[in-house]
Design an enzyme around this catalytic site. Structure first.
Site, PDB file in Angstrom:
ATOM      1  N   ASN A   1       6.248   0.204  -0.603  1.00 52.84           N
ATOM      2  CA  ASN A   1       5.137  -0.751  -0.736  1.00 52.84           C
ATOM      3  C   ASN A   1       5.305  -1.614  -1.984  1.00 52.84           C
ATOM      4  O   ASN A   1       5.126  -2.829  -1.938  1.00 52.84           O
ATOM      5  CB  ASN A   1       3.804   0.005  -0.856  1.00 52.84           C
ATOM      6  CG  ASN A   1       3.207   0.341   0.502  1.00 52.84           C
ATOM      7  OD1 ASN A   1       3.364  -0.400   1.446  1.00 52.84           O
ATOM      8  ND2 ASN A   1       2.528   1.473   0.577  1.00 52.84           N
TER       9      ASN A   1
ATOM     10  N   GLU B   1       0.747   8.206   4.776  1.00 47.93           N
ATOM     11  CA  GLU B   1       2.129   8.102   5.274  1.00 47.93           C
ATOM     12  C   GLU B   1       2.576   9.433   5.861  1.00 47.93           C
ATOM     13  O   GLU B   1       3.737   9.800   5.824  1.00 47.93           O
ATOM     14  CB  GLU B   1       3.048   7.614   4.135  1.00 47.93           C
ATOM     15  CG  GLU B   1       3.546   8.639   3.155  1.00 47.93           C
ATOM     16  CD  GLU B   1       2.511   9.141   2.156  1.00 47.93           C
ATOM     17  OE1 GLU B   1       1.307   9.074   2.454  1.00 47.93           O
ATOM     18  OE2 GLU B   1       2.910   9.642   1.109  1.00 47.93           O
TER      19      GLU B   1
ATOM     20  N   ASP C   1       6.328  13.578   6.347  1.00 48.01           N
ATOM     21  CA  ASP C   1       5.817  12.676   5.303  1.00 48.01           C
ATOM     22  C   ASP C   1       6.964  11.775   4.812  1.00 48.01           C
ATOM     23  O   ASP C   1       8.070  12.260   4.551  1.00 48.01           O
ATOM     24  CB  ASP C   1       5.275  13.530   4.142  1.00 48.01           C
ATOM     25  CG  ASP C   1       4.584  12.697   3.084  1.00 48.01           C
ATOM     26  OD1 ASP C   1       3.343  12.690   3.042  1.00 48.01           O
ATOM     27  OD2 ASP C   1       5.303  12.064   2.284  1.00 48.01           O
ATOM     28  N   ILE C   2       6.676  10.492   4.715  1.00 46.60           N
ATOM     29  CA  ILE C   2       7.724   9.552   4.273  1.00 46.60           C
ATOM     30  C   ILE C   2       7.999   9.776   2.780  1.00 46.60           C
ATOM     31  O   ILE C   2       7.063   9.927   1.992  1.00 46.60           O
ATOM     32  CB  ILE C   2       7.285   8.089   4.502  1.00 46.60           C
ATOM     33  CG1 ILE C   2       6.859   7.885   5.969  1.00 46.60           C
ATOM     34  CG2 ILE C   2       8.397   7.126   4.122  1.00 46.60           C
ATOM     35  CD1 ILE C   2       6.263   6.527   6.266  1.00 46.60           C
TER      36      ILE C   2
HETATM   37  N1  GTP Z   1       1.561  -0.051   3.723  1.00 48.57           N
HETATM   38  C1  GTP Z   1       0.767   1.019   3.785  1.00 48.57           C
HETATM   39  N2  GTP Z   1       0.823   1.945   2.790  1.00 48.57           N
HETATM   40  C2  GTP Z   1       0.031   3.025   2.860  1.00 48.57           C
HETATM   41  C3  GTP Z   1      -0.852   3.238   3.943  1.00 48.57           C
HETATM   42  N3  GTP Z   1      -1.506   4.416   3.731  1.00 48.57           N
HETATM   43  C4  GTP Z   1      -1.038   4.926   2.562  1.00 48.57           C
HETATM   44  N4  GTP Z   1      -0.108   4.092   2.030  1.00 48.57           N
HETATM   45  C5  GTP Z   1       0.642   4.212   0.773  1.00 48.57           C
HETATM   46  O1  GTP Z   1       1.428   5.388   0.781  1.00 48.57           O
HETATM   47  C6  GTP Z   1       1.802   5.630  -0.594  1.00 48.57           C
HETATM   48  C7  GTP Z   1       1.828   7.116  -0.822  1.00 48.57           C
HETATM   49  O2  GTP Z   1       2.319   7.341  -2.099  1.00 48.57           O
HETATM   50  P1  GTP Z   1       2.503   8.777  -2.741  1.00 48.57           P
HETATM   51  O3  GTP Z   1       1.387   9.684  -2.260  1.00 48.57           O
HETATM   52  O4  GTP Z   1       2.673   8.578  -4.191  1.00 48.57           O
HETATM   53  O5  GTP Z   1       3.798   9.360  -2.070  1.00 48.57           O
HETATM   54  P2  GTP Z   1       5.299   8.834  -2.025  1.00 48.57           P
HETATM   55  O6  GTP Z   1       5.530   7.620  -2.835  1.00 48.57           O
HETATM   56  O7  GTP Z   1       5.674   8.734  -0.558  1.00 48.57           O
HETATM   57  O8  GTP Z   1       6.103  10.014  -2.682  1.00 48.57           O
HETATM   58  P3  GTP Z   1       6.500  11.440  -2.059  1.00 48.57           P
HETATM   59  O9  GTP Z   1       5.587  11.723  -0.887  1.00 48.57           O
HETATM   60  O10 GTP Z   1       6.299  12.405  -3.164  1.00 48.57           O
HETATM   61  O11 GTP Z   1       7.942  11.344  -1.650  1.00 48.57           O
HETATM   62  C8  GTP Z   1       0.794   4.889  -1.469  1.00 48.57           C
HETATM   63  O12 GTP Z   1       1.461   3.814  -2.085  1.00 48.57           O
HETATM   64  C9  GTP Z   1      -0.234   4.358  -0.456  1.00 48.57           C
HETATM   65  O13 GTP Z   1      -0.754   3.105  -0.838  1.00 48.57           O
HETATM   66  C10 GTP Z   1      -0.910   2.225   4.969  1.00 48.57           C
HETATM   67  O14 GTP Z   1      -1.634   2.313   5.961  1.00 48.57           O
HETATM   68  N5  GTP Z   1      -0.069   1.147   4.841  1.00 48.57           N
END
Ligand code: GTP
Length: 312
Positions: free
Chosen positions: A181, A216, A173-174
């Protein structure tokens, strides 16, 4: 290709095999290009109708010839296909070198066959038809979707049960992706997702599989691999990924990954395997992110202490 390669092969056969692989890729890419054009220009009858010019065709030829330059613009699917091809090709070259030195072991050859099968499967799915392609191959990242993942995991489970061979899954997981974003915009976020999918695919063995699990999050399937082995491979990859910039035009960012790893043990369901990887991923996030955590082995039978079992 894969079916026609016997278990005992000569150098000449391997040479032919490599040539076929190159030819196969060319055919795959030609097909893929036509699919991509019909996706992008649904109303045009063919590429020339859509203004498909020779520049792209030339680049495509270059790519096929093996000069995969970083400047080649490509969709996630295209890049993923190239990354997979590179990996299969490297493995095939390695097998050929070993075969010449008389050190090619049957297990290595079996891995090559598996890698080729996985490559062909991926390429075939890209070509099958537009509707199926969209369900099976994630448009943003070019890796398989959950739809394919579920079937692949079932097959791996059956294989592991038959041959008592370990396999491992990992959830990657990123970290703080929302901030990427928010800071650079959603299109750059998409670029990061595609880049990470390619780097994961590139950094693993050609018969390992990367799936987009959701937003992500990626699920990695590592056949014939113990949890400990997977942990160390993924830890090195995590480090490399976290140290490399991701660039799109003038926008540059670095991102890190948190990863949870879980080894299959007999009696475990796929659901449980994924849940364990997820719990390990949660621990990695809680522990400060940018790290790999290995799930503890769960007992085969229900624990004598239900409270302890319920905590997992
Ligand atoms: N650009 C883009 N963003 C995406 C996609 N799918 C999900 N996201 C974004 O991924 C982000 C996930 O955020 P969070 O679940 O808060 O997780 P995080 O910011 O990575 O924080 P941690 O996982 O706790 O480190 C959100 O901003 C979603 O909008 C996609 O296909 N494209």
């Amino acid at each position: 290709m894969a079916d026609s390669l016997p278990s005992e092969v000569s150098n000449l056969q391997l040479d032919h095999f490599l040539r076929d692989l190159r030819r196969g890729l060319k055919a795959h890419l030609e097909h893929l290009m036509s699919v991509m054009f019909s996706l992008r220009f649904p109303d045009s009858r063919d590429a020339s109708d859509a203004g498909f010019d020779s520049t792209l065709a030339c680049r495509f030829e270059e790519a096929v010839a093996g000069g995969y330059g970083p400047e080649i613009e490509a969709s996630g699917a295209y890049r993923s296909l190239l990354a997979r091809h590179r990996a299969v090709h490297a493995l095939a070259e390695d097998c050929l070198a070993r075969s010449r030195a008389d050190t090619l072991k049957p297990a290595k050859l079996a891995r090559l066959l598996r890698a080729v099968e996985a490559f062909q499967d991926f390429a075939d799915r890209l070509h099958s038809n537009t509707a199926a392609t969209l369900i099976e191959v994630d448009e943003v990242t070019g890796v398989f979707t959950r739809h394919v993942m579920e079937r692949e995991l079932k097959e791996e489970l059956a294989r592991a049960r038959r041959g008592k061979i370990p396999f491992t899954v990992a959830m990657a997981d990123i970290d703080h992706f929302k901030a990427v974003n928010d800071t650079h915009g959603h299109p750059f976020g998409d670029h990061v997702l595609a880049e990470l999918a390619a780097r994961l695919t590139d950094g693993l063995r050609p018969y390992d599989q990367v799936f987009r699990y959701g937003g992500e999050e990626f699920l990695v399937l590592l056949p014939e691999t113990s949890g400990e082995e997977a942990r160390s491979v993924l830890d090195r990859l995590r480090e490399r990924i976290g140290a490399a910039e991701i660039r799109d035009g003038n926008v540059v960012a670095t991102v890190t990954l948190s990863i949870g790893v879980s080894e299959f043990a007999s009696g475990r369901s796929i659901k449980r395997l994924i849940a364990d990887a997820d719990a390990a991923l949660y621990r990695a996030k809680q522990g400060g992110r940018n790290r790999v955590e290995l799930a503890e082995r769960t007992p085969k039978r229900r624990s004598a202490n239900p409270a302890a079992a319920g905590r997992r």
